[in-house]
Design a protein around this motif. Structure first.
Motif, short mmCIF file in Angstrom:
data_model
loop_
_atom_site.label_atom_id
_atom_site.label_comp_id
_atom_site.label_asym_id
_atom_site.label_seq_id
_atom_site.Cartn_x
_atom_site.Cartn_y
_atom_site.Cartn_z
N ASP A 88 0.87 -1.17 0.00
CA ASP A 88 0.00 0.00 0.00
C ASP A 88 0.91 1.23 0.00
O ASP A 88 1.64 1.47 0.97
N LEU A 89 0.89 1.98 -1.08
CA LEU A 89 1.74 3.16 -1.22
C LEU A 89 1.37 4.24 -0.21
O LEU A 89 0.29 4.21 0.40
N ARG A 90 2.25 5.20 -0.03
CA ARG A 90 1.99 6.32 0.89
C ARG A 90 0.63 6.96 0.62
O ARG A 90 0.20 7.10 -0.53
N ASP A 107 4.91 13.92 -7.68
CA ASP A 107 5.90 13.32 -8.58
C ASP A 107 5.87 11.82 -8.34
O ASP A 107 6.06 11.36 -7.21
N LEU A 108 5.63 11.03 -9.39
CA LEU A 108 5.55 9.59 -9.23
C LEU A 108 6.87 8.98 -8.78
O LEU A 108 6.89 7.89 -8.19
N ALA A 109 7.98 9.67 -9.02
CA ALA A 109 9.28 9.16 -8.59
C ALA A 109 9.41 9.13 -7.06
O ALA A 109 10.29 8.45 -6.53
N LEU A 110 8.54 9.86 -6.35
CA LEU A 110 8.56 9.80 -4.89
C LEU A 110 8.29 8.38 -4.39
O LEU A 110 8.76 7.99 -3.32
N TYR A 111 7.54 7.62 -5.17
CA TYR A 111 7.24 6.24 -4.78
C TYR A 111 8.46 5.33 -4.80
O TYR A 111 8.41 4.22 -4.27
N ALA A 113 10.98 5.44 -3.08
CA ALA A 113 11.46 5.18 -1.73
C ALA A 113 10.81 3.92 -1.16
O ALA A 113 11.52 3.02 -0.66
N GLU A 114 9.48 3.81 -1.21
CA GLU A 114 8.84 2.62 -0.65
C GLU A 114 9.01 1.40 -1.55
O GLU A 114 9.07 0.27 -1.07
N LEU A 115 9.10 1.61 -2.86
CA LEU A 115 9.32 0.48 -3.75
C LEU A 115 10.72 -0.11 -3.56
O LEU A 115 10.88 -1.33 -3.49
N ASP A 116 11.72 0.75 -3.46
CA ASP A 116 13.09 0.27 -3.21
C ASP A 116 13.17 -0.49 -1.89
O ASP A 116 13.77 -1.56 -1.81
N GLU A 117 12.55 0.08 -0.85
CA GLU A 117 12.62 -0.56 0.46
C GLU A 117 11.82 -1.86 0.49
O GLU A 117 12.26 -2.86 1.09
N SER A 118 10.68 -1.90 -0.18
CA SER A 118 9.91 -3.14 -0.25
C SER A 118 10.69 -4.23 -0.97
O SER A 118 10.71 -5.39 -0.53
N LEU A 119 11.32 -3.87 -2.08
CA LEU A 119 12.13 -4.84 -2.80
C LEU A 119 13.27 -5.35 -1.93
O LEU A 119 13.56 -6.55 -1.90
N LEU A 140 1.43 2.06 -14.11
CA LEU A 140 2.28 3.14 -14.62
C LEU A 140 3.47 3.36 -13.70
O LEU A 140 4.61 3.51 -14.15
N VAL A 141 3.21 3.36 -12.40
CA VAL A 141 4.26 3.61 -11.40
C VAL A 141 5.36 2.56 -11.49
O VAL A 141 6.56 2.89 -11.46
N THR A 142 5.00 1.28 -11.61
CA THR A 142 6.01 0.22 -11.53
C THR A 142 6.98 0.19 -12.72
O THR A 142 8.18 0.05 -12.51
N PRO A 143 6.53 0.33 -13.98
CA PRO A 143 7.53 0.35 -15.06
C PRO A 143 8.43 1.58 -15.02
O PRO A 143 9.61 1.49 -15.36
N LEU A 144 7.88 2.73 -14.60
CA LEU A 144 8.74 3.92 -14.46
C LEU A 144 9.81 3.67 -13.40
O LEU A 144 10.98 4.04 -13.58
N TRP A 145 9.43 3.05 -12.29
CA TRP A 145 10.39 2.70 -11.24
C TRP A 145 11.42 1.69 -11.75
O TRP A 145 12.63 1.86 -11.53
N LEU A 146 10.96 0.65 -12.45
CA LEU A 146 11.90 -0.36 -12.95
C LEU A 146 12.87 0.23 -13.95
O LEU A 146 14.04 -0.19 -14.01
N ASP A 147 12.42 1.18 -14.76
CA ASP A 147 13.31 1.85 -15.70
C ASP A 147 14.44 2.56 -14.95
O ASP A 147 15.61 2.46 -15.33
#
Length: 334
Positions: A88-90, A107-111, A113-119, A140-147
């Motif tokens: 569950d995102l912020r 900014d979607l890139a703010l996510y 932080a929690e995606l990196d920590e969850s991984l 949308l959030v996840t592929p931008l993060w993976l990129d």
């Protein structure tokens, strides 16, 4: 032993019983002060503790006006041998604190932080490769993060499954041509301005068991009419769309599941149960090639916007398509 014991106890205590009941636990991820000025923020990571062979792991990310409640998805993935986690995102679901605007980020890139920590947590606990799953805005959030993760040399992700990802702004073309500069300008200076015309209940009514659906979930966390959309958030979404449409390199194969048809409607009717009421499936098809790796797009006849909340026969087909692709992915990796 003296030094290690408190650390092991601390790790155990981080996981607490979850609202989903037996077999589910949650762990809070503190994220510090909100860059958007709404106090301290946190995310919530959920794990399924049921039995599984555990040859891989899953990290699932929800969409807008959403949170993780899809126990049948967790249990299906466990039956396929996956350790299941969901985030569950912020400001969403379990993670939203009093006074915070639901789902709001500038900014979607703010996510990241929690995606990196969850991984990191999933990798630390399991030692397994992680399959990322994203639905709608999470798609949308996840592929931008993976990129970004791939660009900085991150690893540990084995593949990406997107369930009706939000790759473009739906509606008439002038929403994207004339509308985008307006969203960008107004969203910059009046970020908390609400978008007029929201509040349709057709999709929520098609899902929730209190109306016409078969699913039960917390209506405070996922209201039937959706949360209001703020222009600052929509500006972040449009920036994300533009970045994706320029082409990403997520570094792993992807499966994209979508409904076969779109039907925009504000009030519930029979078409709500067999169509995507939220996104234009033609846009999903058009932009899926921008993920930058092997991508398989599968239309599911009769699917809802959340393909995994479709009626039982359609859900069975969706799971069959998912399982077939997971088998391919295992062979591909081998």
């Amino acid at each position: 032993m003296t030094n290690r014991t408190p650390q092991a106890q601390q790790r155990t205590d981080l996981w607490q019983p979850d609202v989903l009941g037996d077999g589910y636990e949650q762990r809070r991820i503190p994220l510090g002060s909100d860059p958007d000025g709404e106090g301290e923020v946190e995310a919530a990571l959920v794990r399924y503790t049921g039995e599984t062979t555990g040859h891989a792991a899953v990290l699932y990310v929800h969409g807008y006006t959403d949170y993780f409640f899809q126990q049948h998805l967790a249990e299906h993935m466990a039956a396929q041998g996956y350790r299941f986690y969901a985030l569950d995102l912020r400001k969403c679901g379990r993670a939203r604190r009093d006074g915070q605007t639901p789902h709001y980020v500038s900014d979607l890139a703010l996510y990241d932080a929690e995606l990196d920590e969850s991984l990191r947590i999933v990798r630390e606990e399991t030692g397994l490769p992680v399959l990322v799953m994203g639905h709608s805005t999470g798609g949308l959030v996840t592929p931008l993060w993976l990129d970004r993760l791939h660009a900085r040399g991150g690893d540990g992700v084995s593949g990406l499954v997107l369930n009706s990802p939000w790759f473009d702004l739906q509606g008439p073309s002038y929403y994207r041509t004339i509308g985008t500069p307006i969203i960008d300008g107004v969203g910059r200076v009046r970020a908390m301005t609400r978008l007029p015309g929201s509040g349709a209940s057709a999709y929520g009514d098609s899902l929730h068991s209190s109306v016409s659906g078969e699913w039960d979930y917390n209506l405070d966390w996922k209201p039937r009419t959706g949360f209001p959309i703020h222009l600052g958030w929509l500006r972040a979404i449009r920036h994300g769309h533009a970045r994706l449409q320029r082409g990403l390199d997520i570094g792993v194969p992807a499966l994209v599941l979508r409904s076969k048809t779109t039907k925009f409607m504000r009030k519930y009717g029979p078409a709500a149960d067999v169509s995507d009421l939220v996104l234009d499936v033609r846009q999903i098809q058009r932009w899926s090639g921008c993920l930058g790796d092997r991508t398989n797009v599968v239309p599911i006849e009769g699917a809802r916007h959340d393909v995994f909340l479709s009626s039982a026969p359609v859900l069975k087909q969706a799971f069959a398509e998912l399982d077939s692709w997971l088998a391919w992915l295992a062979d591909y990796q081998a």
